[in-house]
Write a protein that holds these residues in place. Structure first.
Motif, mmCIF file in Angstrom:
data_model
loop_
_atom_site.group_PDB
_atom_site.id
_atom_site.type_symbol
_atom_site.label_atom_id
_atom_site.label_comp_id
_atom_site.label_asym_id
_atom_site.label_seq_id
_atom_site.Cartn_x
_atom_site.Cartn_y
_atom_site.Cartn_z
ATOM 1 N N ARG A 70 0.838 -1.204 0.000
ATOM 2 C CA ARG A 70 0.000 0.000 0.000
ATOM 3 C C ARG A 70 0.870 1.250 0.000
ATOM 4 O O ARG A 70 0.607 2.199 -0.747
ATOM 5 C CB ARG A 70 -0.944 0.005 1.197
ATOM 6 C CG ARG A 70 -2.078 -0.996 1.082
ATOM 7 C CD ARG A 70 -3.173 -0.773 2.117
ATOM 8 N NE ARG A 70 -2.695 -0.644 3.478
ATOM 9 C CZ ARG A 70 -2.496 -1.659 4.313
ATOM 10 N NH1 ARG A 70 -2.752 -2.898 3.909
ATOM 11 N NH2 ARG A 70 -2.075 -1.456 5.545
ATOM 12 N N GLN B 248 0.972 3.988 -2.977
ATOM 13 C CA GLN B 248 0.669 5.374 -2.617
ATOM 14 C C GLN B 248 1.804 6.307 -3.046
ATOM 15 O O GLN B 248 1.557 7.349 -3.651
ATOM 16 C CB GLN B 248 0.451 5.481 -1.105
ATOM 17 C CG GLN B 248 0.229 6.894 -0.621
ATOM 18 C CD GLN B 248 -0.041 6.927 0.861
ATOM 19 O OE1 GLN B 248 -1.135 6.567 1.273
ATOM 20 N NE2 GLN B 248 0.940 7.339 1.646
ATOM 21 N N VAL C 101 -3.630 5.644 0.031
ATOM 22 C CA VAL C 101 -4.070 4.266 -0.199
ATOM 23 C C VAL C 101 -4.227 3.660 1.192
ATOM 24 O O VAL C 101 -3.239 3.482 1.905
ATOM 25 C CB VAL C 101 -3.048 3.486 -1.051
ATOM 26 C CG1 VAL C 101 -3.475 2.043 -1.214
ATOM 27 C CG2 VAL C 101 -2.874 4.156 -2.417
ATOM 28 N N LEU D 208 -8.796 4.155 -2.216
ATOM 29 C CA LEU D 208 -7.991 5.233 -2.773
ATOM 30 C C LEU D 208 -8.716 6.532 -2.473
ATOM 31 O O LEU D 208 -9.896 6.685 -2.809
ATOM 32 C CB LEU D 208 -7.832 5.048 -4.291
ATOM 33 C CG LEU D 208 -7.047 6.122 -5.030
ATOM 34 C CD1 LEU D 208 -5.613 6.205 -4.520
ATOM 35 C CD2 LEU D 208 -7.062 5.846 -6.521
ATOM 36 N N VAL E 101 -8.275 -0.018 -4.944
ATOM 37 C CA VAL E 101 -7.046 -0.577 -5.510
ATOM 38 C C VAL E 101 -7.105 -2.086 -5.321
ATOM 39 O O VAL E 101 -7.400 -2.571 -4.226
ATOM 40 C CB VAL E 101 -5.788 -0.010 -4.804
ATOM 41 C CG1 VAL E 101 -4.526 -0.573 -5.429
ATOM 42 C CG2 VAL E 101 -5.779 1.519 -4.848
ATOM 43 N N ILE F 64 -6.535 0.031 -10.460
ATOM 44 C CA ILE F 64 -7.281 1.064 -9.750
ATOM 45 C C ILE F 64 -8.602 1.279 -10.465
ATOM 46 O O ILE F 64 -8.640 1.471 -11.685
ATOM 47 C CB ILE F 64 -6.485 2.382 -9.709
ATOM 48 C CG1 ILE F 64 -5.199 2.168 -8.916
ATOM 49 C CG2 ILE F 64 -7.324 3.501 -9.117
ATOM 50 C CD1 ILE F 64 -4.241 3.311 -8.983
#
Length: 72
Positions: free
Chosen positions: A6, A10, A24, A36, A46, A59
């Motif tokens: 994550r 991000q 994220v 997200l 995500v 995404i």
């Protein structure tokens, strides 16, 4: 998705879009979708995909028709 994954997704999205407000976040319940957000605004999910030894992240961005400004 692990916390490290994550964080990496991000960081990539923040660099790509030049926006440090992108987050994220872990799902609130076990088995839920990774969220997200931009600031406090939820914009999508995500998803992690591992196939044939390769990992990718997809995404899905949600746009509500109520949020659109339609020209007359």
């Amino acid at each position: 998705m692990t916390p490290a994954e994550r964080a990496a997704v991000q960081a990539h999205l923040r660099r790509l879009f030049g926006n440090n407000r992108i987050a994220v976040t872990a799902p609130e319940r076990k088995g839920g979708s990774v969220e997200l957000k931009v600031g406090d605004e939820f914009i999508g999910t995500v998803h992690r995909d591992a196939e044939d030894g390769e990992v990718s992240y997809a995404i899905q961005i949600i746009v509500l028709s109520d949020d659109l400004e339609m020209p007359n």
